[in-house]
Design a protein around this motif. Structure first.
Motif, short mmCIF file in Angstrom:
data_model
loop_
_atom_site.label_atom_id
_atom_site.label_comp_id
_atom_site.label_asym_id
_atom_site.label_seq_id
_atom_site.Cartn_x
_atom_site.Cartn_y
_atom_site.Cartn_z
N THR A 106 20.39 -8.64 137.62
CA THR A 106 20.49 -8.45 136.17
C THR A 106 19.57 -9.39 135.37
O THR A 106 18.98 -8.97 134.38
N ARG A 107 19.42 -10.64 135.83
CA ARG A 107 18.54 -11.56 135.10
C ARG A 107 17.11 -11.02 135.08
O ARG A 107 16.40 -11.06 134.07
N HIS A 108 16.71 -10.46 136.24
CA HIS A 108 15.34 -9.94 136.33
C HIS A 108 15.19 -8.67 135.50
O HIS A 108 14.12 -8.43 134.94
N ALA A 109 16.26 -7.89 135.44
CA ALA A 109 16.19 -6.68 134.59
C ALA A 109 15.91 -7.11 133.15
O ALA A 109 15.08 -6.52 132.46
N GLY A 110 16.58 -8.17 132.72
CA GLY A 110 16.37 -8.68 131.36
C GLY A 110 14.93 -9.12 131.15
O GLY A 110 14.30 -8.81 130.14
N THR A 111 14.39 -9.83 132.14
CA THR A 111 13.00 -10.33 132.03
C THR A 111 12.02 -9.16 131.93
O THR A 111 11.01 -9.25 131.24
N ILE A 112 12.34 -8.07 132.62
CA ILE A 112 11.42 -6.92 132.60
C ILE A 112 11.61 -6.08 131.34
O ILE A 112 10.65 -5.72 130.66
N VAL A 113 12.87 -5.81 131.00
CA VAL A 113 13.15 -4.83 129.94
C VAL A 113 13.06 -5.42 128.53
O VAL A 113 12.45 -4.82 127.63
N PHE A 114 13.64 -6.59 128.32
CA PHE A 114 13.78 -7.08 126.94
C PHE A 114 12.46 -7.35 126.23
O PHE A 114 12.29 -6.93 125.08
N PRO A 115 11.47 -8.00 126.89
CA PRO A 115 10.21 -8.19 126.17
C PRO A 115 9.61 -6.85 125.75
O PRO A 115 9.09 -6.70 124.64
N TRP A 124 4.52 -11.31 125.78
CA TRP A 124 5.14 -11.12 127.09
C TRP A 124 4.71 -12.22 128.05
O TRP A 124 3.53 -12.59 128.05
N ASN A 125 5.64 -12.71 128.85
CA ASN A 125 5.29 -13.65 129.91
C ASN A 125 5.01 -12.82 131.16
O ASN A 125 5.90 -12.48 131.93
N ARG A 126 3.73 -12.50 131.35
CA ARG A 126 3.36 -11.54 132.40
C ARG A 126 3.61 -12.08 133.80
O ARG A 126 4.03 -11.34 134.69
N ALA A 127 3.38 -13.38 134.00
CA ALA A 127 3.61 -13.96 135.33
C ALA A 127 5.10 -13.86 135.68
O ALA A 127 5.48 -13.48 136.80
N GLN A 128 5.93 -14.18 134.71
CA GLN A 128 7.38 -14.12 134.94
C GLN A 128 7.83 -12.68 135.21
O GLN A 128 8.66 -12.42 136.09
N ARG A 129 7.25 -11.75 134.46
CA ARG A 129 7.60 -10.32 134.67
C ARG A 129 7.17 -9.86 136.06
O ARG A 129 7.90 -9.12 136.72
N ARG A 130 6.00 -10.33 136.52
CA ARG A 130 5.54 -9.96 137.87
C ARG A 130 6.50 -10.49 138.93
O ARG A 130 6.90 -9.79 139.85
N ARG A 131 6.90 -11.76 138.76
CA ARG A 131 7.85 -12.35 139.73
C ARG A 131 9.16 -11.58 139.74
O ARG A 131 9.73 -11.29 140.77
N SER A 132 9.63 -11.23 138.54
CA SER A 132 10.90 -10.49 138.45
C SER A 132 10.79 -9.12 139.09
O SER A 132 11.71 -8.66 139.77
N ARG A 133 9.64 -8.45 138.88
CA ARG A 133 9.45 -7.13 139.48
C ARG A 133 9.52 -7.22 141.00
O ARG A 133 10.14 -6.39 141.66
N SER A 134 8.86 -8.27 141.55
CA SER A 134 8.84 -8.36 143.00
C SER A 134 10.24 -8.68 143.55
O SER A 134 10.68 -8.10 144.54
N THR A 135 10.97 -9.58 142.87
CA THR A 135 12.35 -9.86 143.31
C THR A 135 13.21 -8.61 143.18
O THR A 135 14.04 -8.32 144.04
N TRP A 136 13.00 -7.88 142.10
CA TRP A 136 13.76 -6.65 141.87
C TRP A 136 13.55 -5.67 143.01
O TRP A 136 14.51 -5.11 143.57
N ARG A 137 12.25 -5.46 143.39
CA ARG A 137 11.95 -4.50 144.48
C ARG A 137 12.60 -4.95 145.78
O ARG A 137 13.20 -4.15 146.49
N TYR A 138 12.48 -6.24 146.05
CA TYR A 138 13.05 -6.77 147.30
C TYR A 138 14.57 -6.55 147.32
O TYR A 138 15.14 -6.04 148.28
N SER A 139 15.25 -6.91 146.22
CA SER A 139 16.71 -6.81 146.18
C SER A 139 17.17 -5.36 146.22
O SER A 139 18.15 -5.03 146.90
#
Ligand SMILES: N[C@@H](CCC(=O)N[C@@H](CS)C(=O)NCC(=O)O)C(=O)O
Length: 152
Positions: A106-115, A124-139
């Motif tokens: 859910t934290r990563h969903a927020g990082t991706i969706v809210f901005p 947008w914090n693009r580096a943070q969004r990239r990290r969140s996307r990769s964690t999201w895919r893995y999870s």
């Protein structure tokens, strides 16, 4: 008096509860918490939910926050139709998935969706969004691999 839900339309935690209301056809009153105006971090909302988060449910003076606790309460008090399996293992798997979603996704969903919804692109914090996307895919790949069997 009936059920009241303090919520925000963009909140995925609130939406879980709205889905349960819809599936179980539970009459309810919705109260939007104006999060853009930071009302969730001010009185009177804080006296209802001292953590300052949505959703919060009220029923006849009983106040409950934490969406999974709310879902369990609705399941216990309005069991038809059931939204979780009857057997212990099926329920345990639902609990496992809910916990993993809360801890990992859910934290990563927020990082991706809210901005995307709320901020201009240059903020947008693009580096943070990239990290969140990769964690999201893995999870999500792990969660799909451990999905509940269809008969549950
Ligand atoms: N663990 C809580 C999380 C609730 C939550 O974090 N809600 C977000 C909106 S999706 C919120 O209220 N954030 C406001 C803040 O933390 O200031 C639940 O399951 O209800």
């Amino acid at each position: 008096m009936g059920i009241k839900l303090h919520y925000h339309p963009l909140s995925t935690y609130s939406r879980r509860v709205l889905i349960a209301f819809a599936e179980k056809q539970i009459p309810h009153e919705l109260i939007v918490v104006d999060m853009a105006a930071r009302r969730h971090r001010e009185q009177p909302y804080l006296s209802l939910n001292p953590y300052g988060r949505v959703p919060t449910l009220e029923e006849d003076g009983f106040v409950l926050f934490e969406s999974t606790a709310i879902l369990n309460y609705l399941e216990a008090t309005r069991s038809t139709p059931p939204l979780v399996p009857a057997d212990a293992r099926g329920r345990a798997l639902v609990d496992m998935h809910m916990k993993l979603c809360d801890l990992l996704l859910t934290r990563h969903a927020g990082t991706i969706v809210f901005p995307k919804r709320l901020l201009p692109k240059e903020k947008w914090n693009r580096a943070q969004r990239r990290r969140s996307r990769s964690t999201w895919r893995y999870s999500t790949s792990i969660l799909s691999a451990t999905a509940l069997p269809p008969d549950n």
